[in-house]
Design a protein around this motif. Structure first.
Motif, PDB file in Angstrom:
ATOM      1  N   VAL A 195       0.496  25.408   4.746  1.00  0.00           N
ATOM      2  CA  VAL A 195       1.524  25.845   3.803  1.00  0.00           C
ATOM      3  C   VAL A 195       1.275  27.302   3.423  1.00  0.00           C
ATOM      4  N   THR A 196       2.313  28.124   3.511  1.00  0.00           N
ATOM      5  CA  THR A 196       2.247  29.500   3.023  1.00  0.00           C
ATOM      6  C   THR A 196       2.592  29.502   1.541  1.00  0.00           C
ATOM      7  N   VAL A 197       1.673  29.929   0.694  1.00  0.00           N
ATOM      8  CA  VAL A 197       1.866  29.929  -0.756  1.00  0.00           C
ATOM      9  C   VAL A 197       2.133  31.356  -1.227  1.00  0.00           C
ATOM     10  N   LEU A 198       3.265  31.551  -1.900  1.00  0.00           N
ATOM     11  CA  LEU A 198       3.631  32.864  -2.432  1.00  0.00           C
ATOM     12  C   LEU A 198       3.573  32.814  -3.951  1.00  0.00           C
ATOM     13  N   GLU A 199       2.706  33.649  -4.534  1.00  0.00           N
ATOM     14  CA  GLU A 199       2.537  33.698  -5.984  1.00  0.00           C
ATOM     15  C   GLU A 199       2.778  35.114  -6.496  1.00  0.00           C
ATOM     16  N   GLY A 200       2.828  35.247  -7.837  1.00  0.00           N
ATOM     17  CA  GLY A 200       2.931  36.558  -8.445  1.00  0.00           C
ATOM     18  C   GLY A 200       4.339  36.879  -8.912  1.00  0.00           C
ATOM     19  N   PRO A 201       4.484  37.982  -9.651  1.00  0.00           N
ATOM     20  CA  PRO A 201       5.781  38.333 -10.241  1.00  0.00           C
ATOM     21  C   PRO A 201       6.888  38.564  -9.225  1.00  0.00           C
ATOM     22  N   ASP A 202       6.536  38.939  -7.998  1.00  0.00           N
ATOM     23  CA  ASP A 202       7.562  39.165  -6.982  1.00  0.00           C
ATOM     24  C   ASP A 202       7.951  37.885  -6.246  1.00  0.00           C
ATOM     25  N   ALA A 203       7.191  36.812  -6.473  1.00  0.00           N
ATOM     26  CA  ALA A 203       7.451  35.539  -5.788  1.00  0.00           C
ATOM     27  C   ALA A 203       8.412  34.681  -6.601  1.00  0.00           C
ATOM     28  N   LYS A 204       9.530  35.269  -6.960  1.00  0.00           N
ATOM     29  CA  LYS A 204      10.587  34.561  -7.665  1.00  0.00           C
ATOM     30  C   LYS A 204      11.852  34.659  -6.834  1.00  0.00           C
ATOM     31  N   VAL A 205      12.552  33.549  -6.736  1.00  0.00           N
ATOM     32  CA  VAL A 205      13.767  33.517  -5.929  1.00  0.00           C
ATOM     33  C   VAL A 205      14.912  34.155  -6.712  1.00  0.00           C
ATOM     34  N   THR A 206      15.585  35.106  -6.081  1.00  0.00           N
ATOM     35  CA  THR A 206      16.717  35.782  -6.720  1.00  0.00           C
ATOM     36  C   THR A 206      18.049  35.364  -6.107  1.00  0.00           C
ATOM     37  N   ALA A 207      18.019  34.777  -4.911  1.00  0.00           N
ATOM     38  CA  ALA A 207      19.244  34.302  -4.272  1.00  0.00           C
ATOM     39  C   ALA A 207      18.891  33.349  -3.143  1.00  0.00           C
ATOM     40  N   VAL A 208      19.823  32.429  -2.860  1.00  0.00           N
ATOM     41  CA  VAL A 208      19.663  31.476  -1.770  1.00  0.00           C
ATOM     42  C   VAL A 208      20.921  31.499  -0.912  1.00  0.00           C
ATOM     43  N   THR A 209      20.740  31.540   0.392  1.00  0.00           N
ATOM     44  CA  THR A 209      21.864  31.430   1.322  1.00  0.00           C
ATOM     45  C   THR A 209      21.641  30.222   2.216  1.00  0.00           C
ATOM     46  N   GLY A 210      22.535  30.014   3.163  1.00  0.00           N
ATOM     47  CA  GLY A 210      22.410  28.861   4.034  1.00  0.00           C
ATOM     48  C   GLY A 210      21.236  28.914   4.972  1.00  0.00           C
ATOM     49  N   ASP A 211      20.686  30.105   5.192  1.00  0.00           N
ATOM     50  CA  ASP A 211      19.568  30.221   6.134  1.00  0.00           C
ATOM     51  C   ASP A 211      18.444  31.125   5.657  1.00  0.00           C
ATOM     52  N   ALA A 212      18.423  31.446   4.348  1.00  0.00           N
ATOM     53  CA  ALA A 212      17.373  32.342   3.843  1.00  0.00           C
ATOM     54  C   ALA A 212      17.201  32.194   2.339  1.00  0.00           C
ATOM     55  N   VAL A 213      16.046  32.662   1.872  1.00  0.00           N
ATOM     56  CA  VAL A 213      15.741  32.746   0.445  1.00  0.00           C
ATOM     57  C   VAL A 213      15.340  34.184   0.156  1.00  0.00           C
ATOM     58  N   GLN A 214      15.960  34.778  -0.836  1.00  0.00           N
ATOM     59  CA  GLN A 214      15.644  36.159  -1.196  1.00  0.00           C
ATOM     60  C   GLN A 214      14.709  36.175  -2.397  1.00  0.00           C
ATOM     61  N   LEU A 215      13.668  37.027  -2.308  1.00  0.00           N
ATOM     62  CA  LEU A 215      12.682  37.133  -3.377  1.00  0.00           C
ATOM     63  C   LEU A 215      12.904  38.383  -4.210  1.00  0.00           C
ATOM     64  N   GLY A 216      12.190  38.426  -5.332  1.00  0.00           N
ATOM     65  CA  GLY A 216      12.353  39.522  -6.274  1.00  0.00           C
ATOM     66  C   GLY A 216      11.986  40.880  -5.721  1.00  0.00           C
ATOM     67  N   ASP A 217      11.125  40.930  -4.711  1.00  0.00           N
ATOM     68  CA  ASP A 217      10.746  42.215  -4.114  1.00  0.00           C
ATOM     69  C   ASP A 217      11.674  42.622  -2.976  1.00  0.00           C
TER      70      ASP A 217
END
Length: 398
Positions: A195-217
């Motif tokens: 499992v790839t674990v993403l933590e920290g202030p930039d590891a927040k989801v800002t948008a979701v599409t049908g084939d991707a997740v966009q992060l705060g960075d």
């Protein structure tokens, strides 16, 4: 002969079933449990349903007392003045006392695209919708799990153990409840599973599409299947019925779990907010809160003063696939200790907790009034320290 008393319980989860069973202590009490499903949902196992290792349901005949009448329907409104609840099918159920145990579900993600493209997992129906989506995705497809509480961790581990390529987007930190020692153990196990674990202030989801997740960075993570486990919400039944709630929608009560608006309504489980200082949403709290709600009703029927809630926690149990887990021990006030049990013993303890939680409901059905729980005598100190005063009460309807 004692006068008969009708008690309605809304919600057939851990808290509602415990309350309904415990109320059967008195022969003159008639108990009606109203639930939208014909089967009991083992919410602790919903991630297993998605992974295909468990169906996460139990027949009510195994855990519900014989004297409890089960009504399979949805309550649309509570009429406190008339002491009745309205059902989606058009009928009504009257009551002398009401137990409000509607539980919780997924919170509104409030992230662009999340409601449309991400799959929640907090209810049976949501998990059942998600399972065929996961099964239909190619074996190498990217799966993203959003939210690093117990549900997110368990779902990520369950799917990774099946060979799925999983990314866990934590927001700030992996397992916020965990002690740093326990957190390191969980991180190690997730790494072993790939499992790839993403933590920290930039590891927040800002948008979701049908084939991707966009992060705060600004990063875009490819995601064939996005699973949303962040946050819980509660049904708005209490608010729609004109009852006082907290900001999340939980029914506001005093320390006996009695509504601040109506002495004949008590709350239990995730939908209760005693003194506007609710306990952690968990089955660990739901069972005792259900039992205490029943005790409050029985005390009022007997003309006695109900006792305040007194509940201590043991910790948090998280499965990490089928072969490992962690039990994070905690102080009774629900703050994690440095001690935990991990690995295979942790997995066995988690399975024991799942089985024991259901068995406790069955035991209460056979011997109502038998359920006991750990205590924490410091809640009153916490209330006074947090609010600067004794718990407030409001004038209530008789």
């Amino acid at each position: 002969m004692a006068e008969n008393t009708d008690v309605a319980v809304i919600g057939g989860g851990y808290a509602g079933v415990m309350a309904a069973n415990r109320l059967t202590q008195r022969d003159e009490v008639t108990v009606t449990l109203i639930n939208p499903r014909r089967t009991f949902v083992e919410r602790l196992r919903l991630h297993q349903l998605v992974g295909g290792s468990h169906d996460a349901v139990v027949d009510y005949r195994e855990i519900l007392a014989d004297g409890v009448r089960l009504v399979v329907d949805t309550v649309t409104r509570i009429d406190a003045a008339e002491r009745s609840v309205m059902l989606a099918t058009g009928g009504t159920v009257g009551y002398d006392h009401l137990v409000y145990a509607v539980g919780s579900g997924s919170a509104d993600p409030r992230v662009p695209g999340a409601a449309e493209f991400a799959y929640p997992i907090a209810t049976l129906e949501a998990a059942q919708r998600l399972r065929p989506v996961v099964d239909a995705a190619p074996a190498t497809a990217a799966v993203t799990v959003v939210g690093a509480g117990p549900t997110g961790i368990e779902t990520a581990a369950e799917l990774a153990e099946l060979g799925r390529t999983v990314t866990l987007v934590c927001g700030e930190v992996l397992g916020p409840y965990l002690h740093p020692r326990g957190r390191r153990s969980v991180a190690k196990r997730l790494a072993e599973l790939g499992v790839t674990v993403l933590e920290g202030p930039d590891a927040k989801v800002t948008a979701v599409t049908g084939d991707a997740v966009q992060l705060g960075d600004g990063r875009d993570l490819p995601s064939k299947v996005t699973i949303w486990t962040a946050g819980f919400g509660v049904p708005d039944l209490a608010a729609r019925s004109g009852l006082s709630t907290d900001a999340l929608g939980r029914l506001l009560t005093d320390e006996t779990l009695t509504s601040v608006d109506d002495v004949r309504i008590v709350a239990a489980g995730d939908s209760a907010a005693p003194s506007d200082l609710p306990l952690r949403m968990s089955c660990q709290a739901a069972g005792p809160l259900g039992a205490h709600a029943a005790d409050t009703v029985l005390s009022r029927i007997a003309g006695e003063q109900p006792a305040p809630i007194n509940l201590g926690f043991a910790g948090q149990c998280i499965s990490l696939g089928r072969r490992a887990g962690i039990f994070q021990f905690a102080h009774k006030n629900d703050i994690a200790k440095g001690f935990y049990l991990g690995g295979r013993p942790g997995a066995k303890l988690k399975e024991f907790v799942c089985e024991r939680t259901v068995k406790q409901l069955a035991d209460e059905a056979r011997k109502p009034g038998s359920h006991t729980w750990a205590k924490d005598d410091k809640r009153q100190q916490l209330l006074q320290a947090k609010r600067g005063e004794a718990p407030a009460t409001a004038e209530r309807a008789a």
